[in-house]
Design a protein around this motif. Structure first.
Motif, PDB file in Angstrom:
ATOM      1  N   VAL A  34      28.834 -30.255 -39.519  1.00  0.00           N
ATOM      2  CA  VAL A  34      27.982 -30.889 -38.780  1.00  0.00           C
ATOM      3  C   VAL A  34      26.857 -31.084 -39.745  1.00  0.00           C
ATOM      4  CG1 VAL A  34      26.260 -30.045 -36.898  1.00  0.00           C
ATOM      5  CG2 VAL A  34      28.900 -29.683 -36.511  1.00  0.00           C
ATOM      6  N   VAL A  47      25.763 -25.546 -32.025  1.00  0.00           N
ATOM      7  CA  VAL A  47      27.139 -25.825 -32.055  1.00  0.00           C
ATOM      8  C   VAL A  47      27.967 -24.211 -31.989  1.00  0.00           C
ATOM      9  CG1 VAL A  47      26.799 -28.112 -32.730  1.00  0.00           C
ATOM     10  CG2 VAL A  47      27.969 -26.303 -34.279  1.00  0.00           C
ATOM     11  N   PRO A  48      29.345 -24.270 -31.399  1.00  0.00           N
ATOM     12  CA  PRO A  48      29.946 -23.054 -31.267  1.00  0.00           C
ATOM     13  C   PRO A  48      30.094 -22.487 -32.672  1.00  0.00           C
ATOM     14  CG  PRO A  48      31.107 -24.463 -30.218  1.00  0.00           C
ATOM     15  CD  PRO A  48      30.099 -25.525 -30.918  1.00  0.00           C
ATOM     16  N   GLU A  49      30.080 -20.887 -32.703  1.00  0.00           N
ATOM     17  CA  GLU A  49      29.982 -20.398 -34.077  1.00  0.00           C
ATOM     18  C   GLU A  49      31.134 -20.397 -34.955  1.00  0.00           C
ATOM     19  OE1 GLU A  49      27.124 -19.227 -35.076  1.00  0.00           O
ATOM     20  OE2 GLU A  49      27.438 -17.604 -36.054  1.00  0.00           O
ATOM     21  N   GLY A  98      24.994 -26.108 -25.273  1.00  0.00           N
ATOM     22  CA  GLY A  98      25.693 -25.070 -24.333  1.00  0.00           C
ATOM     23  C   GLY A  98      24.410 -24.237 -23.823  1.00  0.00           C
ATOM     24  N   ASN A 106      20.828 -22.553 -35.336  1.00  0.00           N
ATOM     25  CA  ASN A 106      20.761 -21.437 -34.403  1.00  0.00           C
ATOM     26  C   ASN A 106      21.990 -20.354 -34.378  1.00  0.00           C
ATOM     27  OD1 ASN A 106      19.440 -20.153 -32.329  1.00  0.00           O
ATOM     28  ND2 ASN A 106      21.125 -20.826 -31.009  1.00  0.00           N
ATOM     29  N   VAL A 146      21.444 -30.180 -31.193  1.00  0.00           N
ATOM     30  CA  VAL A 146      22.905 -30.630 -31.330  1.00  0.00           C
ATOM     31  C   VAL A 146      23.572 -29.484 -30.820  1.00  0.00           C
ATOM     32  CG1 VAL A 146      24.530 -31.205 -33.078  1.00  0.00           C
ATOM     33  CG2 VAL A 146      22.104 -32.106 -33.453  1.00  0.00           C
ATOM     34  N   GLY A 147      24.253 -29.950 -29.668  1.00  0.00           N
ATOM     35  CA  GLY A 147      25.067 -28.777 -28.937  1.00  0.00           C
ATOM     36  C   GLY A 147      24.172 -28.525 -27.777  1.00  0.00           C
ATOM     37  N   TYR A 153      16.829 -16.163 -29.377  1.00  0.00           N
ATOM     38  CA  TYR A 153      17.491 -15.127 -28.527  1.00  0.00           C
ATOM     39  C   TYR A 153      18.028 -15.705 -27.104  1.00  0.00           C
ATOM     40  CZ  TYR A 153      16.561 -12.228 -32.334  1.00  0.00           C
ATOM     41  OH  TYR A 153      16.537 -11.554 -33.651  1.00  0.00           O
ATOM     42  N   MET A 154      16.880 -15.558 -26.147  1.00  0.00           N
ATOM     43  CA  MET A 154      17.429 -16.325 -24.974  1.00  0.00           C
ATOM     44  C   MET A 154      15.976 -16.678 -24.197  1.00  0.00           C
ATOM     45  SD  MET A 154      19.956 -16.842 -23.159  1.00  0.00           S
ATOM     46  CE  MET A 154      21.335 -15.698 -23.879  1.00  0.00           C
ATOM     47  N   HIS A 158      16.767 -18.724 -35.452  1.00  0.00           N
ATOM     48  CA  HIS A 158      17.786 -18.291 -34.684  1.00  0.00           C
ATOM     49  C   HIS A 158      16.757 -17.689 -33.354  1.00  0.00           C
ATOM     50  CE1 HIS A 158      19.313 -14.197 -33.014  1.00  0.00           C
ATOM     51  NE2 HIS A 158      20.361 -15.160 -33.052  1.00  0.00           N
ATOM     52  N   SER A 166      24.212 -17.368 -35.088  1.00  0.00           N
ATOM     53  CA  SER A 166      23.776 -15.917 -34.752  1.00  0.00           C
ATOM     54  C   SER A 166      24.226 -15.122 -35.882  1.00  0.00           C
ATOM     55  CB  SER A 166      24.440 -15.309 -33.491  1.00  0.00           C
ATOM     56  OG  SER A 166      23.861 -15.801 -32.377  1.00  0.00           O
TER      57      SER A 166
HETATM   58  P1  NAD Z   1      28.272 -22.764 -26.315  1.00  0.00           P
HETATM   59  O1  NAD Z   1      29.711 -22.583 -26.312  1.00  0.00           O
HETATM   60  O2  NAD Z   1      27.632 -22.485 -25.079  1.00  0.00           O
HETATM   61  O3  NAD Z   1      27.830 -24.306 -26.677  1.00  0.00           O
HETATM   62  C1  NAD Z   1      28.164 -25.032 -27.748  1.00  0.00           C
HETATM   63  C2  NAD Z   1      28.025 -26.645 -27.223  1.00  0.00           C
HETATM   64  O4  NAD Z   1      28.509 -27.122 -28.499  1.00  0.00           O
HETATM   65  C3  NAD Z   1      29.098 -26.903 -26.293  1.00  0.00           C
HETATM   66  O5  NAD Z   1      28.299 -27.708 -25.205  1.00  0.00           O
HETATM   67  C4  NAD Z   1      29.866 -27.840 -27.155  1.00  0.00           C
HETATM   68  O6  NAD Z   1      30.489 -28.869 -26.230  1.00  0.00           O
HETATM   69  C5  NAD Z   1      29.056 -28.508 -28.242  1.00  0.00           C
HETATM   70  N1  NAD Z   1      29.651 -28.732 -29.257  1.00  0.00           N
HETATM   71  C6  NAD Z   1      30.879 -28.447 -29.861  1.00  0.00           C
HETATM   72  N2  NAD Z   1      30.954 -29.383 -31.032  1.00  0.00           N
HETATM   73  C7  NAD Z   1      29.883 -30.010 -31.267  1.00  0.00           C
HETATM   74  C8  NAD Z   1      29.586 -30.873 -32.086  1.00  0.00           C
HETATM   75  N3  NAD Z   1      30.457 -31.218 -33.348  1.00  0.00           N
HETATM   76  N4  NAD Z   1      28.161 -31.341 -32.110  1.00  0.00           N
HETATM   77  C9  NAD Z   1      27.525 -31.019 -31.244  1.00  0.00           C
HETATM   78  N5  NAD Z   1      27.804 -30.219 -30.206  1.00  0.00           N
HETATM   79  C10 NAD Z   1      29.011 -29.805 -30.160  1.00  0.00           C
HETATM   80  O7  NAD Z   1      27.692 -21.886 -27.636  1.00  0.00           O
HETATM   81  P2  NAD Z   1      26.137 -21.136 -27.445  1.00  0.00           P
HETATM   82  O8  NAD Z   1      26.291 -19.715 -26.864  1.00  0.00           O
HETATM   83  O9  NAD Z   1      25.048 -22.008 -27.020  1.00  0.00           O
HETATM   84  O10 NAD Z   1      26.160 -20.877 -28.888  1.00  0.00           O
HETATM   85  C11 NAD Z   1      25.778 -21.856 -29.960  1.00  0.00           C
HETATM   86  C12 NAD Z   1      25.040 -21.153 -31.245  1.00  0.00           C
HETATM   87  O11 NAD Z   1      23.992 -20.603 -30.672  1.00  0.00           O
HETATM   88  C13 NAD Z   1      26.203 -20.410 -31.920  1.00  0.00           C
HETATM   89  O12 NAD Z   1      25.941 -20.569 -33.389  1.00  0.00           O
HETATM   90  C14 NAD Z   1      25.589 -19.003 -31.532  1.00  0.00           C
HETATM   91  O13 NAD Z   1      25.934 -18.209 -32.525  1.00  0.00           O
HETATM   92  C15 NAD Z   1      24.019 -19.239 -31.254  1.00  0.00           C
HETATM   93  N6  NAD Z   1      23.414 -18.263 -30.593  1.00  0.00           N
HETATM   94  C16 NAD Z   1      24.065 -17.934 -28.947  1.00  0.00           C
HETATM   95  C17 NAD Z   1      23.475 -16.954 -28.521  1.00  0.00           C
HETATM   96  C18 NAD Z   1      23.977 -16.770 -26.895  1.00  0.00           C
HETATM   97  O14 NAD Z   1      23.694 -15.691 -26.475  1.00  0.00           O
HETATM   98  N7  NAD Z   1      24.948 -17.339 -26.635  1.00  0.00           N
HETATM   99  C19 NAD Z   1      22.282 -16.376 -28.844  1.00  0.00           C
HETATM  100  C20 NAD Z   1      21.638 -16.762 -30.174  1.00  0.00           C
HETATM  101  C21 NAD Z   1      22.403 -17.865 -30.941  1.00  0.00           C
END
Ligand code: NAD
Length: 290
Positions: free
Chosen positions: A103, A93-95, A20, A120, A17-18, A145-146, A143, A122
């Motif tokens: 959600v 989804v966004p943090e 990104g 997921n 779900v999400g 990483y990459m 959680h 952070s």
């Molecule tokens: P991102 O902004 O790249 O992607 C988020 C996605 O969620 C977008 O495509 C957006 O359209 C979608 N979205 C928004 N609202 C939504 C909803 N209601 N339902 C489904 N999708 C929805 O964010 P990201 O960097 O992938 O981060 C997402 C999560 O992963 C966060 O909680 C972040 O803390 C965690 N995380 C990120 C990283 C990183 O390095 N980027 C590493 C570990 C954990």
């Protein structure tokens, strides 16, 4: 309410779900046993890009996993369609805490009764967003990483997670080239992020006290660890604004942390030097991004 663990894992899809940065990478990992992953994102372009990312990388990623074979990912803007039959649902989804709460309530209502629901996030333990969930026993932090490059994963109970859910995931995730480690109590930053935060913080302190330079610390790091990039290069890649946000989060919980690292980061940010994304951070050898 008791929770019944999912069965038939290898014939049921995983749902992400999400779509990104992280969602598409998590989806990729769950295609590596030849199965189907569903990706839900309300933004059609994000879903399409995630599907394309998985298609491009599935063969190579599966080939690096013992017994792996490439599967498929399908993106949809329909949450119910994405979740139908899934044994595992991972939210990326966004943090934003309010969004996570909403959600998780939706996932709890729409997912199969035996589906495991993982976040997921952070920085937020799932204990912060299970108040609108009817079966909290199935919710936990997972959680990443990459992946596929950094494929260790923290697992953390919400405090109400069924022990059997953690044990099932500890046993099952390695089949997908994902290596789980359990945080044995609630911990902001989980396991490895906390260790990495300390390395970043001390590196910044050494510079802010005038003891050394980013370039020299990175050079010593490379020589002594054999790793290709030191902490300052790594911070430039992540973005110094993001690094400061993370450090502020730790400092809010632990006021005893030194201020020097945050002050140094702030000086760079105030000067517009955010790292790779602005063409300059601790290093100035990045071409400016448009
Ligand atoms: P991102 O902004 O790249 O992607 C988020 C996605 O969620 C977008 O495509 C957006 O359209 C979608 N979205 C928004 N609202 C939504 C909803 N209601 N339902 C489904 N999708 C929805 O964010 P990201 O960097 O992938 O981060 C997402 C999560 O992963 C966060 O909680 C972040 O803390 C965690 N995380 C990120 C990283 C990183 O390095 N980027 C590493 C570990 C954990």
């Amino acid at each position: 309410m008791t929770f019944t663990l999912p069965t038939d894992l290898h014939t049921r899809p995983v749902a992400i779900v999400g779509a990104g940065t992280l969602g598409r990478r998590i989806a990729l990992m769950f295609t590596t046993r030849g199965g189907t992953v569903r990706i839900y994102d309300p933004v059609p372009a994000a879903g399409r890009a995630a599907q394309a990312y998985v298609e491009q990388n599935a063969t190579d990623t599966a080939a690096r996993i013992e017994g792996g074979k490439p599967g498929t990912a399908t993106a949809t803007t329909d949450l119910v369609e994405a979740l139908a039959g899934a044994w595992l649902v991972i939210e990326a989804v966004p943090e934003r805490l309010e969004l996570k709460k909403r959600v998780f309530a939706e996932l709890d209502a729409a997912a199969d009764a035996d589906a495991i629901l993982a976040s997921n996030s952070s920085s937020y333990p799932t204990s912060r967003f299970i108040d609108r969930v009817t079966r909290p026993e199935r919710v936990l932090n997972m959680h990443f990483y990459m992946p596929p490059r950094q494929s260790a994963v923290d697992l953390m109970s919400s405090g109400r997670t069924d022990r059997a859910v953690l044990d099932l995931l500890l046993a099952e995730l390695p089949h997908y080239g994902v290596f789980p480690f359990e945080a044995h109590r609630e911990s902001t930053g989980f396991i490895f992020n906390r260790v990495w935060a300390a390395i970043k913080r001390e590196s910044l302190s050494v510079v802010s006290e005038g003891v050394s330079t980013p370039q020299d610390i990175d050079a010593m790091w490379r020589i002594n660890t054999g790793l290709p990039a030191g902490p300052f290069r790594a911070m430039d890649i992540v973005g110094l604004d993001v690094v400061l946000n993370i450090e502020n989060h730790y400092a809010a919980e632990n006021p005893a942390l030194p201020a020097g690292p945050r002050e140094l980061l702030k000086r760079y940010i105030d000067a517009g030097h955010l790292g790779v994304k602005t063409g300059r951070g601790f290093y100035d050898d990045y071409a400016e991004q448009d």
